[in-house]
Design an enzyme around this catalytic site. Structure first.
Site, mmCIF file in Angstrom:
data_model
loop_
_atom_site.group_PDB
_atom_site.id
_atom_site.type_symbol
_atom_site.label_atom_id
_atom_site.label_comp_id
_atom_site.label_asym_id
_atom_site.label_seq_id
_atom_site.Cartn_x
_atom_site.Cartn_y
_atom_site.Cartn_z
ATOM 1 N N TRP A 263 37.055 29.076 35.563
ATOM 2 C CA TRP A 263 37.186 30.326 34.808
ATOM 3 C C TRP A 263 38.642 30.693 34.529
ATOM 4 C CZ3 TRP A 263 40.337 33.208 37.703
ATOM 5 C CH2 TRP A 263 40.353 32.964 39.082
ATOM 6 N N ASN A 264 39.611 30.056 35.221
ATOM 7 C CA ASN A 264 40.975 30.619 35.142
ATOM 8 C C ASN A 264 41.717 30.276 33.853
ATOM 9 O OD1 ASN A 264 41.352 27.982 35.958
ATOM 10 N ND2 ASN A 264 43.089 28.454 37.276
ATOM 11 N N ARG B 220 41.510 20.456 27.144
ATOM 12 C CA ARG B 220 42.233 19.361 27.796
ATOM 13 C C ARG B 220 41.276 18.206 28.101
ATOM 14 N NH1 ARG B 220 45.830 20.891 33.023
ATOM 15 N NH2 ARG B 220 43.931 20.473 34.174
ATOM 16 N N LYS C 199 30.002 22.114 30.777
ATOM 17 C CA LYS C 199 29.389 23.171 31.588
ATOM 18 C C LYS C 199 30.535 24.093 32.009
ATOM 19 C CE LYS C 199 28.730 24.663 35.140
ATOM 20 N NZ LYS C 199 29.243 25.992 35.516
ATOM 21 N N PRO C 200 30.694 25.224 31.293
ATOM 22 C CA PRO C 200 31.803 26.125 31.646
ATOM 23 C C PRO C 200 31.481 26.956 32.875
ATOM 24 C CG PRO C 200 30.521 27.065 29.844
ATOM 25 C CD PRO C 200 29.882 25.734 30.179
ATOM 26 N N ALA C 201 32.498 27.607 33.440
ATOM 27 C CA ALA C 201 32.283 28.494 34.587
ATOM 28 C C ALA C 201 31.443 29.688 34.141
ATOM 29 C CB ALA C 201 33.628 28.985 35.118
ATOM 30 N N GLU D 169 40.464 17.413 38.791
ATOM 31 C CA GLU D 169 41.651 18.294 38.786
ATOM 32 C C GLU D 169 41.320 19.434 39.733
ATOM 33 O OE1 GLU D 169 44.454 17.790 37.420
ATOM 34 O OE2 GLU D 169 44.065 16.222 35.943
ATOM 35 N N ARG E 87 52.442 33.707 35.771
ATOM 36 C CA ARG E 87 51.680 33.301 34.598
ATOM 37 C C ARG E 87 50.214 33.387 34.988
ATOM 38 N NH1 ARG E 87 50.145 28.219 31.623
ATOM 39 N NH2 ARG E 87 50.225 27.190 33.627
ATOM 40 N N CYS F 181 46.127 26.998 39.129
ATOM 41 C CA CYS F 181 46.238 25.936 40.136
ATOM 42 C C CYS F 181 47.703 25.555 40.316
ATOM 43 C CB CYS F 181 45.436 24.724 39.703
ATOM 44 S SG CYS F 181 45.874 24.193 38.044
ATOM 45 N N GLU G 162 45.000 28.538 48.822
ATOM 46 C CA GLU G 162 45.354 29.027 47.484
ATOM 47 C C GLU G 162 45.181 30.530 47.453
ATOM 48 O OE1 GLU G 162 42.705 26.662 44.865
ATOM 49 O OE2 GLU G 162 44.473 26.469 43.619
ATOM 50 N N SER H 246 53.254 22.524 32.524
ATOM 51 C CA SER H 246 52.106 22.129 31.690
ATOM 52 C C SER H 246 52.535 21.831 30.255
ATOM 53 C CB SER H 246 51.065 23.254 31.669
ATOM 54 O OG SER H 246 50.730 23.603 32.987
HETATM 55 P P1 NAD Z 1 34.934 26.281 41.320
HETATM 56 O O1 NAD Z 1 35.122 24.974 41.986
HETATM 57 O O2 NAD Z 1 34.242 27.350 42.069
HETATM 58 O O3 NAD Z 1 34.125 26.098 39.963
HETATM 59 C C1 NAD Z 1 34.540 25.214 38.951
HETATM 60 C C2 NAD Z 1 33.340 24.844 38.105
HETATM 61 O O4 NAD Z 1 32.391 24.135 38.901
HETATM 62 C C3 NAD Z 1 32.599 26.026 37.497
HETATM 63 O O5 NAD Z 1 32.118 25.643 36.225
HETATM 64 C C4 NAD Z 1 31.435 26.198 38.456
HETATM 65 O O6 NAD Z 1 30.327 26.831 37.860
HETATM 66 C C5 NAD Z 1 31.124 24.756 38.797
HETATM 67 N N1 NAD Z 1 30.441 24.545 40.071
HETATM 68 C C6 NAD Z 1 30.495 25.299 41.196
HETATM 69 N N2 NAD Z 1 29.736 24.749 42.168
HETATM 70 C C7 NAD Z 1 29.204 23.616 41.650
HETATM 71 C C8 NAD Z 1 28.359 22.600 42.161
HETATM 72 N N3 NAD Z 1 27.889 22.626 43.400
HETATM 73 N N4 NAD Z 1 28.030 21.580 41.361
HETATM 74 C C9 NAD Z 1 28.508 21.519 40.097
HETATM 75 N N5 NAD Z 1 29.303 22.440 39.551
HETATM 76 C C10 NAD Z 1 29.657 23.483 40.320
HETATM 77 O O7 NAD Z 1 36.386 26.731 40.847
HETATM 78 P P2 NAD Z 1 36.801 28.067 40.111
HETATM 79 O O8 NAD Z 1 36.756 29.162 41.113
HETATM 80 O O9 NAD Z 1 36.045 28.232 38.838
HETATM 81 O O10 NAD Z 1 38.309 27.746 39.698
HETATM 82 C C11 NAD Z 1 39.382 27.907 40.549
HETATM 83 C C12 NAD Z 1 39.783 26.583 41.161
HETATM 84 O O11 NAD Z 1 40.077 25.655 40.133
HETATM 85 C C13 NAD Z 1 41.047 26.679 41.992
HETATM 86 O O12 NAD Z 1 40.906 25.936 43.168
HETATM 87 C C14 NAD Z 1 42.106 26.046 41.093
HETATM 88 O O13 NAD Z 1 43.206 25.523 41.769
HETATM 89 C C15 NAD Z 1 41.314 24.996 40.415
HETATM 90 N N6 NAD Z 1 41.963 24.588 39.187
HETATM 91 C C16 NAD Z 1 42.559 23.360 39.149
HETATM 92 C C17 NAD Z 1 43.214 22.942 37.998
HETATM 93 C C18 NAD Z 1 43.876 21.604 37.932
HETATM 94 O O14 NAD Z 1 44.136 21.153 36.828
HETATM 95 N N7 NAD Z 1 44.160 20.941 39.019
HETATM 96 C C19 NAD Z 1 43.254 23.783 36.884
HETATM 97 C C20 NAD Z 1 42.645 25.030 36.954
HETATM 98 C C21 NAD Z 1 41.986 25.408 38.122
#
Ligand code: NAD
Length: 495
Positions: A168-169, A177, A192-194, A268, A296, A302, A399, A459
């Site tokens: 979602w962030n 990307r 599959k978006p958040a 990622e 930012r 992340c 984090e 980035s």
């Molecule tokens: P999250 O892991 O909770 O969710 C990410 C996605 O996975 C969402 O679409 C969610 O619905 C889905 N998801 C959750 N549980 C699942 C499961 N069991 N099976 C399949 N899909 C599932 O992460 P978040 O809270 O949405 O995002 C924040 C995290 O993302 C932070 O840890 C951040 O560091 C990381 N992040 C990393 C990068 C990178 O490029 N390294 C970039 C942005 C965010």
């Protein structure tokens, strides 16, 4: 407290923008309700109000999207690269024309300040442009085998149907990307978006459709049942790649899932970026870089600087100047005029931030500015600078994902490197120093996929983005990002 609506930029304009965003699933080139008819609420974190109800994809919908992607695959892979490139370029153009609209949707469902949302929308669109340029440069290789018996020819072929799971962030940029290189390489996708931020992804699908992406090449399935829907898709043998951006915890689960069908994976994952400031650094530049690396996206990145390590002799000055800047930031609803820091994505994010700060304060840290949850409606946290943070505090290991900067001092380069590497993560690090040789030496010694030397932002669509250790596997962006959606085929040929 009542909602801070007096400063909301233009509620009517926001409603107008939202009314044009599709809320159904996008499968096989058509918008449709979920198979079971369910819908789920999307909230504005500035007010807690429901701003849309989106179709809640089921396992059947996920598999229907895989059907569509698999059916569209061969024709898309056979489409001349120039044609695929032109469609991506058109998507960049359309997204750029609709930048304000995309930014408003991002800000409304994610909460980030409009200025950040515009930055994200522009950055996200650039992935379409960059990959439109790379699509026609998918060079293979031919060489003579050392024995001289034959030629070694290598061609890059699209990996096939890809399942893309995004957080979602950065609801736009994390989607483009992945979609930019996937489409450029000739793959078809199911995104599959958040569930906190599905609207931006649906808007992206509309833009790609308008740009001329053929039916079934891009499918978007929001769902509140992420685990079941993603598992069903990844277990389908027609799916050949899973690209995930999100938390390390979920990434680990998905890697285990991918093991069953030996699906290609790109991960990622989370970060815990150290921000090192040496006494010889240009202090103005270090403060400016710290504000970007920390603030930012309101700290919900992340790549956000999560731990500040500052050489002892300049630490007090650095903390005071950072606190002054952080304390002066204007906090408010993302779409309100002049807002620099919006709310966090939801109340759970505020609670997590608060728990980490309280833990640090209880173990001896001191808040120079902020340090608490403000008294106002919405999911806000005050910009905070902490000093005297014990080296073993949880806030340095987890984090934070919020506007909080914990500062620790160091005495020499070796200690700074040791601190920087004292984490299971390895996404990015920042180093400020006036000595370029030291900057490069420290960059090499830090266990991270990316380092910013006298830069608070790394980035770039043209650069390989990704982490080491528990921050992930694979790279997105740059030419490597395109190759991540291909398989290298080796053909031994004698002529
Ligand atoms: P999250 O892991 O909770 O969710 C990410 C996605 O996975 C969402 O679409 C969610 O619905 C889905 N998801 C959750 N549980 C699942 C499961 N069991 N099976 C399949 N899909 C599932 O992460 P978040 O809270 O949405 O995002 C924040 C995290 O993302 C932070 O840890 C951040 O560091 C990381 N992040 C990393 C990068 C990178 O490029 N390294 C970039 C942005 C965010």
């Amino acid at each position: 407290m009542t909602a801070d609506t007096s400063t909301v930029r233009n509620a009517a304009a926001n409603t107008d923008v939202l009314s044009k965003v599709p809320t159904d699933l996008f499968i096989g080139g058509s918008w449709r309700a979920a198979a079971a008819g369910g819908r789920f609420d999307v909230h504005d974190p500035a007010t807690g109000e429901v701003i849309a109800q989106v179709a809640d994809g089921t396992v059947d919908d996920g598999l229907a999207a895989v059907d569509a992607a698999a059916a569209a695959g061969p024709a898309w892979a056979a489409t001349p690269p120039r044609q695929r490139a032109e469609i991506l370029r058109k998507a960049w153009q359309l997204m750029t024309e609709r930048l304000d609209e995309v930014a408003t949707v991002i800000s409304l469902e994610n909460g980030k300040a409009l200025v950040d949302a515009k930055g994200e929308a522009a950055y996200a669109a650039e992935f379409f442009r960059w990959y439109s340029e790379e699509t026609v440069r998918m060079d293979g290789m031919v060489t003579t085998a050392p024995s001289g018996a034959n030629k070694i020819m290598v061609v890059h072929q699209p990996v096939g149907v890809c399942v893309l799971v995004t957080p979602w962030n950065f609801p736009a940029a994390m989607a483009t990307r992945k979609m930019g290189p996937a489409l450029g390489a000739g793959c078809t996708v199911v995104l599959k978006p958040a569930s906190d931020t599905p609207l931006t992804a649906l808007l992206m699908a509309q833009i790609l459709d308008d740009a001329g992406v053929p039916k079934g090449v891009v499918n978007v399935v929001p769902s509140r049942k992420s685990g079941a829907v993603v598992a069903a898709m990844v277990n389908d043998e027609r799916v050949r790649k899973l690209s995930f951006t999100g938390s390390t915890e979920v990434g680990r689960t998905l890697l285990k899932l991918a093991a069953d069908t030996i699906v290609n994976t790109s991960m990622e994952l989370g970060g815990n970026a150290p921000f090192l400031v040496f006494a010889d650094a240009d202090m103005d530049a270090a403060i400016e870089g710290a504000m970007i690396a920390k603030m930012r996206n309101g700290g919900e990145a992340c790549t956000a600087a999560n731990r500040f390590y500052v050489e002892e002799s300049v630490a007090e000055d650095f903390a005071a100047r950072l606190a002054e800047k952080m304390g002066a930031l204007k906090v408010g609803p993302g779409t309100a005029d002049g807002t620099q820091v919006g709310p966090l994505v939801n109340d759970a994010a505020v609670e997590k931030c608060d728990e980490l700060v309280r833990g640090a304060l209880e173990s001896g840290a001191r808040a120079v500015v902020g340090g608490s949850v403000p008294e106002r409606t919405g999911s806000y946290y005050d910009p905070t600078v902490l000093v005297d943070v014990p080296a073993d505090a949880a806030i340095l290991r987890e984090e934070i994902f919020g506007p909080v900067a914990p500062i620790v001092t160091f005495t020499d380069e070796a200690e700074a490197i040791r601190y920087a590497n004292d984490t299971e993560y390895g996404l990015v690090a920042y180093v400020y120093t006036g000595d370029l040789a030291r900057g490069l030496r420290v960059s090499e010694a830090i266990e991270a996929g990316m380092v910013g030397v006298n830069r608070g932002l790394v980035s770039d669509p043209a650069a390989p983005f990704g982490g080491v250790k528990q921050s992930g596997i694979g790279r997105e962006g740059g030419h490597e990002g395109l190759l991540d959606y291909t398989e290298s085929k080796y053909i031994a040929v004698a002529w």
